[in-house]
Design a protein around this motif. Structure first.
Motif, PDB file in Angstrom:
ATOM      1  N   VAL A 131      27.079  23.599  41.788  1.00 36.37           N
ATOM      2  CA  VAL A 131      27.061  22.217  42.254  1.00 36.37           C
ATOM      3  C   VAL A 131      27.228  21.307  41.043  1.00 36.37           C
ATOM      4  O   VAL A 131      26.352  21.226  40.192  1.00 36.37           O
ATOM      5  CB  VAL A 131      25.753  21.886  42.989  1.00 36.37           C
ATOM      6  N   VAL A 132      28.375  20.630  40.973  1.00 38.56           N
ATOM      7  CA  VAL A 132      28.625  19.768  39.817  1.00 38.56           C
ATOM      8  C   VAL A 132      28.116  18.348  40.045  1.00 38.56           C
ATOM      9  O   VAL A 132      27.896  17.604  39.090  1.00 38.56           O
ATOM     10  CB  VAL A 132      30.137  19.739  39.463  1.00 38.56           C
ATOM     11  N   GLN A 133      27.917  17.962  41.326  1.00 35.57           N
ATOM     12  CA  GLN A 133      27.361  16.637  41.596  1.00 35.57           C
ATOM     13  C   GLN A 133      26.952  16.540  43.053  1.00 35.57           C
ATOM     14  O   GLN A 133      27.559  17.157  43.934  1.00 35.57           O
ATOM     15  CB  GLN A 133      28.372  15.531  41.276  1.00 35.57           C
ATOM     16  N   GLU A 134      25.901  15.770  43.305  1.00 36.94           N
ATOM     17  CA  GLU A 134      25.503  15.400  44.657  1.00 36.94           C
ATOM     18  C   GLU A 134      25.799  13.917  44.855  1.00 36.94           C
ATOM     19  O   GLU A 134      25.528  13.113  43.964  1.00 36.94           O
ATOM     20  CB  GLU A 134      24.019  15.681  44.887  1.00 36.94           C
ATOM     21  N   CYS A 135      26.341  13.567  46.028  1.00 29.13           N
ATOM     22  CA  CYS A 135      26.763  12.190  46.289  1.00 29.13           C
ATOM     23  C   CYS A 135      26.128  11.697  47.589  1.00 29.13           C
ATOM     24  O   CYS A 135      26.033  12.447  48.570  1.00 29.13           O
ATOM     25  CB  CYS A 135      28.283  12.100  46.396  1.00 29.13           C
ATOM     26  N   GLY A 136      25.736  10.421  47.602  1.00 30.00           N
ATOM     27  CA  GLY A 136      25.047   9.861  48.751  1.00 30.00           C
ATOM     28  C   GLY A 136      25.919   9.080  49.711  1.00 30.00           C
ATOM     29  O   GLY A 136      25.443   8.641  50.755  1.00 30.00           O
ATOM     30  N   ASN A 137      27.203   8.887  49.375  1.00 29.95           N
ATOM     31  CA  ASN A 137      28.114   8.184  50.291  1.00 29.95           C
ATOM     32  C   ASN A 137      29.553   8.536  49.950  1.00 29.95           C
ATOM     33  O   ASN A 137      29.826   9.214  48.952  1.00 29.95           O
ATOM     34  CB  ASN A 137      27.893   6.669  50.243  1.00 29.95           C
ATOM     35  N   GLY A 138      30.479   8.068  50.794  1.00 28.88           N
ATOM     36  CA  GLY A 138      31.883   8.409  50.615  1.00 28.88           C
ATOM     37  C   GLY A 138      32.501   7.831  49.358  1.00 28.88           C
ATOM     38  O   GLY A 138      33.403   8.436  48.762  1.00 28.88           O
ATOM     39  N   PHE A 139      32.053   6.639  48.932  1.00 27.73           N
ATOM     40  CA  PHE A 139      32.574   6.058  47.698  1.00 27.73           C
ATOM     41  C   PHE A 139      32.250   6.955  46.509  1.00 27.73           C
ATOM     42  O   PHE A 139      33.121   7.268  45.679  1.00 27.73           O
ATOM     43  CB  PHE A 139      31.979   4.667  47.477  1.00 27.73           C
ATOM     44  N   GLU A 140      30.977   7.370  46.430  1.00 27.66           N
ATOM     45  CA  GLU A 140      30.574   8.266  45.349  1.00 27.66           C
ATOM     46  C   GLU A 140      31.319   9.596  45.442  1.00 27.66           C
ATOM     47  O   GLU A 140      31.728  10.166  44.424  1.00 27.66           O
ATOM     48  CB  GLU A 140      29.071   8.526  45.409  1.00 27.66           C
ATOM     49  N   GLY A 141      31.494  10.076  46.682  1.00 28.96           N
ATOM     50  CA  GLY A 141      32.188  11.341  46.878  1.00 28.96           C
ATOM     51  C   GLY A 141      33.624  11.302  46.407  1.00 28.96           C
ATOM     52  O   GLY A 141      34.102  12.225  45.747  1.00 28.96           O
ATOM     53  N   LEU A 142      34.322  10.227  46.745  1.00 32.07           N
ATOM     54  CA  LEU A 142      35.723  10.103  46.334  1.00 32.07           C
ATOM     55  C   LEU A 142      35.842  10.058  44.817  1.00 32.07           C
ATOM     56  O   LEU A 142      36.701  10.719  44.222  1.00 32.07           O
ATOM     57  CB  LEU A 142      36.328   8.850  46.960  1.00 32.07           C
TER      58      LEU A 142
END
Length: 247
Positions: free
Chosen positions: A29-40
């Motif tokens: 797991v290189v990163q956890e994101c809390g919304n689509g903006f962070e995910g993109l």
């Protein structure tokens, strides 16, 4: 090492996926994101091989985020709603995990993706999303586009008209023109048919922008919009427009 992202607005849900991944030490797991903006942003930065993606999230939902990814990774959807399963698979998702899911069900999804990866048969391109009508209310009320490095959310009430452009749709707004990788058929099926009318193979107009209908040459007609744009009407589009207007 296989790189993955966990994109979910619920911290407990992210923690559960991370815990289940401990059985798969080859996946990092290189990163956890809390919304689509962070995910993109994280997808652009890390170029992961796999993402675990929730659908209902603040700002933009999982489908809207996925549409903005040029070269999508493998996707395993994790969601509490079963209503979006068909659209998820039409988006070439590897699997669809309905919360709450067990370690065994999670492992099966991961092994399914690993098998496809090893067989070189994984197809991550969300090719069908342009045709699948939106099932979530927010997708019927807004259009999410990329503008350079920014993400813009355009309320449909601000749309002047839509125009076909190869594999894209031109979204004309008072702030300018934006491209969306969708089809005209998608918007014809998604937008309110009492407010948006497909008047031509290449044009959809909102009735709020229509000022008048004018005759053109050879028994043809054009729609004059408030912006001054003249939109051609096909014969079927003219009939459809008259029907919606009740004239």
């Amino acid at each position: 090492m296989i790189k993955c992202l966990i994109i979910d607005d619920e911290p407990l849900a992210r923690s559960l996926v991370a815990e289940y991944l401990q059985r798969h030490p080859a996946i990092q797991v290189v990163q956890e994101c809390g919304n689509g903006f962070e995910g993109l942003k994280a997808i652009q930065e890390h170029q992961p091989d796999l993402i675990f993606l929730d659908i209902q999230m603040p700002k933009i939902n999982g489908f809207e985020m996925l549409e903005l990814v040029e070269q999508p990774p493998g996707v395993i959807f994790t969601t509490a709603f079963d209503a979006y399963a068909l659209k998820a698979f039409e988006a070439n998702a590897v699997d669809y995990l309905l919360k709450p899911f067990s370690q065994e069900r999670f492992d099966a999804a991961v092994h399914k993706w690993l098998d496809k990866r090893h067989a070189n048969t994984a197809d991550n391109t969300p090719a069908n999303l342009g045709e699948v009508p939106a099932k979530q209310p927010e997708e019927q009320l807004r259009i999410v586009v990329r503008a350079a490095n920014d993400i813009r959310i355009i309320p449909v009430k601000d749309v002047l008209y839509l125009e076909a452009y190869d594999d894209y749709v031109k979204v004309h707004t008072p702030e300018g023109l934006f491209l969306k990788k969708k089809t005209m058929r998608y918007y014809e099926r998604t937008l309110d048919p009492n407010q948006f009318v497909r008047v031509h193979r290449s044009f959809i107009i909102p009735l709020t922008q229509l000022t008048r209908i004018e005759p053109s040459e050879k028994d043809c007609h054009v729609a004059l919009l408030k912006s001054g744009v003249r939109v051609p009407l096909s014969r079927s589009g003219y009939s459809r427009l008259r029907e919606v207007l009740g004239i």
